[in-house]
Motif scaffolding. Structure first.
Motif, short mmCIF file in Angstrom:
data_model
loop_
_atom_site.label_atom_id
_atom_site.label_comp_id
_atom_site.label_asym_id
_atom_site.label_seq_id
_atom_site.Cartn_x
_atom_site.Cartn_y
_atom_site.Cartn_z
N UNK A 282 29.19 130.53 -0.35
CA UNK A 282 29.35 130.39 1.10
C UNK A 282 29.73 131.72 1.70
N UNK A 283 30.86 131.75 2.40
CA UNK A 283 31.34 132.97 3.04
C UNK A 283 32.44 133.64 2.22
N UNK A 284 32.67 133.18 1.00
CA UNK A 284 33.76 133.71 0.20
C UNK A 284 33.25 134.45 -1.03
N UNK A 285 33.98 135.50 -1.40
CA UNK A 285 33.72 136.21 -2.64
C UNK A 285 34.30 135.39 -3.78
N UNK A 286 33.55 135.29 -4.88
CA UNK A 286 33.98 134.46 -6.01
C UNK A 286 33.81 135.23 -7.31
N UNK A 287 34.28 134.64 -8.40
CA UNK A 287 34.23 135.25 -9.73
C UNK A 287 33.63 134.25 -10.71
N UNK A 288 32.51 134.62 -11.33
CA UNK A 288 31.85 133.74 -12.30
C UNK A 288 32.20 134.19 -13.71
N UNK A 289 32.80 133.29 -14.48
CA UNK A 289 33.25 133.61 -15.83
C UNK A 289 32.05 133.68 -16.77
N UNK A 290 31.93 134.79 -17.50
CA UNK A 290 30.86 134.96 -18.49
C UNK A 290 31.39 135.03 -19.91
N UNK A 291 32.70 135.27 -20.06
CA UNK A 291 33.29 135.39 -21.39
C UNK A 291 34.77 135.04 -21.33
N UNK A 292 35.22 134.28 -22.31
CA UNK A 292 36.64 133.97 -22.44
C UNK A 292 37.25 134.93 -23.46
N UNK A 293 38.25 135.66 -23.04
CA UNK A 293 38.90 136.63 -23.92
C UNK A 293 39.85 135.89 -24.85
N UNK A 294 39.63 135.98 -26.14
CA UNK A 294 40.47 135.26 -27.10
C UNK A 294 41.85 135.87 -27.16
N UNK A 295 42.86 134.98 -27.26
CA UNK A 295 44.25 135.41 -27.37
C UNK A 295 44.60 135.55 -28.84
N UNK A 296 45.16 136.69 -29.27
CA UNK A 296 45.49 136.86 -30.69
C UNK A 296 46.55 135.89 -31.14
N UNK A 297 46.42 135.43 -32.39
CA UNK A 297 47.44 134.54 -32.96
C UNK A 297 48.74 135.29 -33.11
N UNK A 298 49.83 134.53 -33.23
CA UNK A 298 51.15 135.16 -33.30
C UNK A 298 51.27 136.07 -34.51
N UNK A 299 50.60 135.72 -35.63
CA UNK A 299 50.68 136.55 -36.85
C UNK A 299 49.96 137.87 -36.67
N UNK A 300 49.06 137.95 -35.66
CA UNK A 300 48.32 139.20 -35.43
C UNK A 300 49.07 140.15 -34.50
N UNK A 301 50.18 139.69 -33.94
CA UNK A 301 50.94 140.52 -33.01
C UNK A 301 52.00 141.28 -33.78
N UNK A 302 51.94 142.60 -33.71
CA UNK A 302 52.87 143.44 -34.45
C UNK A 302 54.10 143.72 -33.61
N UNK A 303 55.28 143.83 -34.24
CA UNK A 303 56.49 144.21 -33.51
C UNK A 303 56.34 145.59 -32.90
N UNK A 304 57.10 145.83 -31.86
CA UNK A 304 57.05 147.11 -31.16
C UNK A 304 57.37 148.25 -32.11
N UNK A 305 56.48 149.25 -32.13
CA UNK A 305 56.71 150.42 -32.97
C UNK A 305 56.07 150.31 -34.33
N UNK A 306 55.59 149.12 -34.74
CA UNK A 306 54.99 148.94 -36.06
C UNK A 306 53.48 149.07 -35.96
#
Length: 308
Positions: A282-306
């Protein structure tokens, strides 16, 4: 000579301590939420079929008496009868005649100067108006802030309800006012819904989500699902010096780091969630999703500095 003065005794309702009434704040909070969400949903629906921009907004909720409800019925307008809830209590969406013609004009892209304000809609025109009415009723049902959709059904379009003896056999009514902004200006429409049946639905809705004064797991999930999040779509970035910033003027073009062929990113709280491209609805700007960015599992998240 004596003057006899008659004083009506106040009616005192017996208190039900097994099922105490909740504070009016709970009722008004849900009603205001319902009014605002209905306005948002109906705006989206109407914009999908109308040729000009139209927007509804929530204005106010108030409880009015039966006499005030009768007087507020439009003299030259319409009352859209709607059955609400499991008991199918009848409420009304009240609009002026000119407002219906404006909606029809936006639906058919008619010239405003050609609107026939002095006559009633033909059967064909009424059928087209009923498309917008059905959209409104669907938005009203889906916007209910309780669990699931509220049963709402369009019954009939009543012309000049002020002159007809519409049954308003309720002591109090919920009057919810919404604004309608269109190319014709700003006007108002309003609900007249029976207070007692709606209040009972609110009570049942709140009670179904609580047990002994505490929330159940199901109700907590429902509440969590209703929490709004701000989604930010990034067009791109660039760096400017303070001198360049102060020299910016109308008409200047800023060159971003984003190629026109690259997808844009949509973020929630700074985290990439989706990629897509800008489109127009219509008269509005919109956003069409083409890809869902996967969220890393908790085991893939490294502590700060590691590092790996």
């Amino acid at each position: 000579m004596s003057n006899n003065i008659s004083i009506d005794q106040p009616v005192i309702e017996p208190a039900d301590f097994d099922k105490p009434r909740r504070p009016k704040q709970v009722l008004f909070k849900m009603l205001n939420q319902w009014l605002a969400e209905t306005a948002a949903r109906v705006t989206e629906s109407w914009m999908s079929v109308c040729t000009h921009r139209i927007q509804l907004g929530a204005q106010s909720i108030e409880i009015v008496g039966d006499e005030s409800a009768r007087k507020s019925l439009p003299e030259e307008g319409y009352a859209i009868a709607i059955s609400i809830g499991p008991e199918e209590s009848t409420g009304f969406l009240c609009v002026e005649k000119t407002q219906l013609w404006m909606l029809l004009a936006d639906l058919l892209d008619l010239n405003p100067d050609a609107l026939p304000h002095d006559r009633s809609p033909t059967q064909t025109e009424r059928s087209m108006l009923e498309i917008l009415i059905e959209m409104y009723v669907s938005g009203l049902a889906a916007a209910w802030p309780g669990r699931g959709d509220l049963t709402c059904r369009f019954e009939e379009l009543i012309e000049r309800p002020h002159r007809k003896r519409i049954s308003t056999a309720h002591s109090t009514w919920i009057k919810g006012t919404q604004t309608v902004t269109s190319r014709f200006g700003i006007s108002e429409i309003f609900w007249l819904f029976p207070n007692s049946p709606i209040e009972e639905i609110v009570e049942d809705s709140v009670d179904s989500g609580t047990s002994s004064g505490s929330f159940t797991a199901g109700s907590l999930v429902h509440i969590t699902e209703q929490i709004p999040f701000v989604v930010t779509v990034e067009l791109g970035e660039l760096s400017l010096s303070m001198t360049e910033i102060t020299d910016l003027n109308i008409g200047d073009i800023l060159l971003l780091d984003q190629s026109v062929h690259q997808p844009l990113s949509a973020r929630i709280q700074g985290q990439n969630k989706w990629k897509g491209r800008p489109v127009r609805r219509g008269h509005q700007l919109a956003f069409q999703v083409s890809e869902v960015v996967s969220t890393p599992a908790r085991s893939d998240i490294l502590p700060l500095g590691q590092t790996d």
